[in-house]
Design a protein around this motif. Structure first.
Motif, PDB file in Angstrom:
ATOM      1  N   GLN A 286      43.807  43.647  -8.207  1.00  0.00           N
ATOM      2  CA  GLN A 286      42.442  43.176  -8.462  1.00  0.00           C
ATOM      3  C   GLN A 286      41.985  42.165  -7.415  1.00  0.00           C
ATOM      4  N   ALA A 287      42.759  42.014  -6.341  1.00  0.00           N
ATOM      5  CA  ALA A 287      42.444  41.016  -5.317  1.00  0.00           C
ATOM      6  C   ALA A 287      41.339  41.523  -4.396  1.00  0.00           C
ATOM      7  N   SER A 288      40.935  40.653  -3.486  1.00  0.00           N
ATOM      8  CA  SER A 288      39.956  41.043  -2.473  1.00  0.00           C
ATOM      9  C   SER A 288      40.664  41.819  -1.369  1.00  0.00           C
ATOM     10  N   LEU A 289      39.885  42.518  -0.548  1.00  0.00           N
ATOM     11  CA  LEU A 289      40.456  43.280   0.561  1.00  0.00           C
ATOM     12  C   LEU A 289      41.186  42.361   1.554  1.00  0.00           C
ATOM     13  N   PRO A 290      40.597  41.237   1.959  1.00  0.00           N
ATOM     14  CA  PRO A 290      41.343  40.329   2.849  1.00  0.00           C
ATOM     15  C   PRO A 290      42.640  39.821   2.221  1.00  0.00           C
TER      16      PRO A 290
END
Length: 323
Positions: A286-290
């Motif tokens: 569920q994290a961001s792409l970076p």
């Protein structure tokens, strides 16, 4: 005798300067990237970055009849949407045909390549090579008869084991002469063979580490043989497990593999990391792409990759749905 390609004046088809690590991803534009392509791209990229090296992108469109219009743009869009960053300009094999011809000329001049007049029908009764192709029985290696015309050009192989250690698959051996025979460099339809193009490209780009799917393991001995025939340094090889469907078939256009969903890039990358044995934490999905890229660069370990030639892809990727 080594070549000095006019299109690449700073390099010659001799041993290239060895950088700490130069990796590459080289998809064929026969359709959009599927999960198996993503696994190869991610594994090759992370290993090159882990070693502090460069990661190159090459479009292997040398086989013009198999190239699908629009596929190259689709692949580039997918890679960008997934957060991949490559070094330098994209290389297109279709723009490097003169370099392949120069390499072929070098092999012809050194009598390591010879013309072949055989048709597929004439070779249909030959024994099978390990990759399912027909082993060439050497019909034309002593010269053509006056009434014959060359249809293709082949590399003259010699008996002897080629041995190399694959970083994942372990020690590998093959006698190219015994198992494959004299293999094609220029096909009867005028197309340069994959084996020639990939060896020339890897040499001119200074590739030191080839990380790709285990479906290409059977090509490695031929490529090592060809590297040596051209007087080129041989790169290190790593063959990742191939992603298959539930029936054990490699994901491909032929098996109706679904395109990677660029609307859910983190989910796609997360599943690829799991497939490669990296055991990312659950909340990374569920994290961001970076953030997922930062975790991947910090935690990548080739040692964790399963020692297998094939693994079943996640069901979500077979149906192109998000986690």
């Amino acid at each position: 005798m080594h070549l000095t390609p006019s299109a690449c004046p700073a390099k010659s088809l001799g041993p290239a300067p060895r950088a700490p690590c130069i990796g590459r991803f080289a998809p064929s534009p026969t359709g959009p990237l599927h999960f198996g392509s993503l696994v190869a791209a991610l594994g090759s990229c992370l290993e090159a970055r882990h070693q502090g090296g460069q990661w190159l992108l090459r479009i292997e469109d040398v086989d013009a009849p198999r190239t699908i219009p629009g596929a190259t743009d689709a692949i580039l869009h997918q890679l960008e949407a997934l957060g991949f960053c490559w070094d330098g300009e994209v290389v297109y094999q279709s723009q490097r045909l003169a370099l392949y011809q120069q390499a072929l000329d070098q092999l012809i001049a050194s009598r390591k390549a010879f013309p072949c007049a055989c048709t597929r029908r004439e070779l249909a009764d030959s024994t099978l090579a390990p990759d399912g192709s027909r082993r060439y029985p050497g019909t034309c290696r002593d010269g053509l008869r006056p009434e014959q015309q060359a249809r293709a050009w082949r590399l003259r192989t010699e008996p002897g084991l080629i041995t190399w250690e694959d970083a994942i698959q372990g020690v590998q051996q093959e006698d190219v002469f015994r198992d494959v025979g004299d293999f094609v460099l220029l096909r009867a339809d005028g197309q340069y063979a994959y084996q020639l193009a990939v060896v020339v490209d890897d040499a001119l780009q200074g590739v030191t580490h080839v990380v790709r799917g285990a479906d290409l393991l059977g090509s490695t001995a031929r490529q090592i043989f060809l590297h040596k025939a051209l007087g080129l340094a041989v790169p290190a090889y790593t063959h990742l497990p191939v992603a298959t469907n539930a029936a054990g078939e490699k994901l491909s256009k032929q098996t109706l593999a679904q395109a990677v969903d660029t609307q859910a890039p983190v989910s796609s990358l997360y599943m690829a990391l799991c497939f490669l044995g990296q055991h990312p934490p659950a909340d990374l999905a569920q994290a961001s792409l970076p953030d997922i890229w930062a975790w991947s660069h910090t935690n990548w370990s080739q040692i964790k990759v399963p020692r297998a030639k094939a693994l079943i892809a996640p069901a979500q990727m077979l149906h192109n749905s998000a986690i």
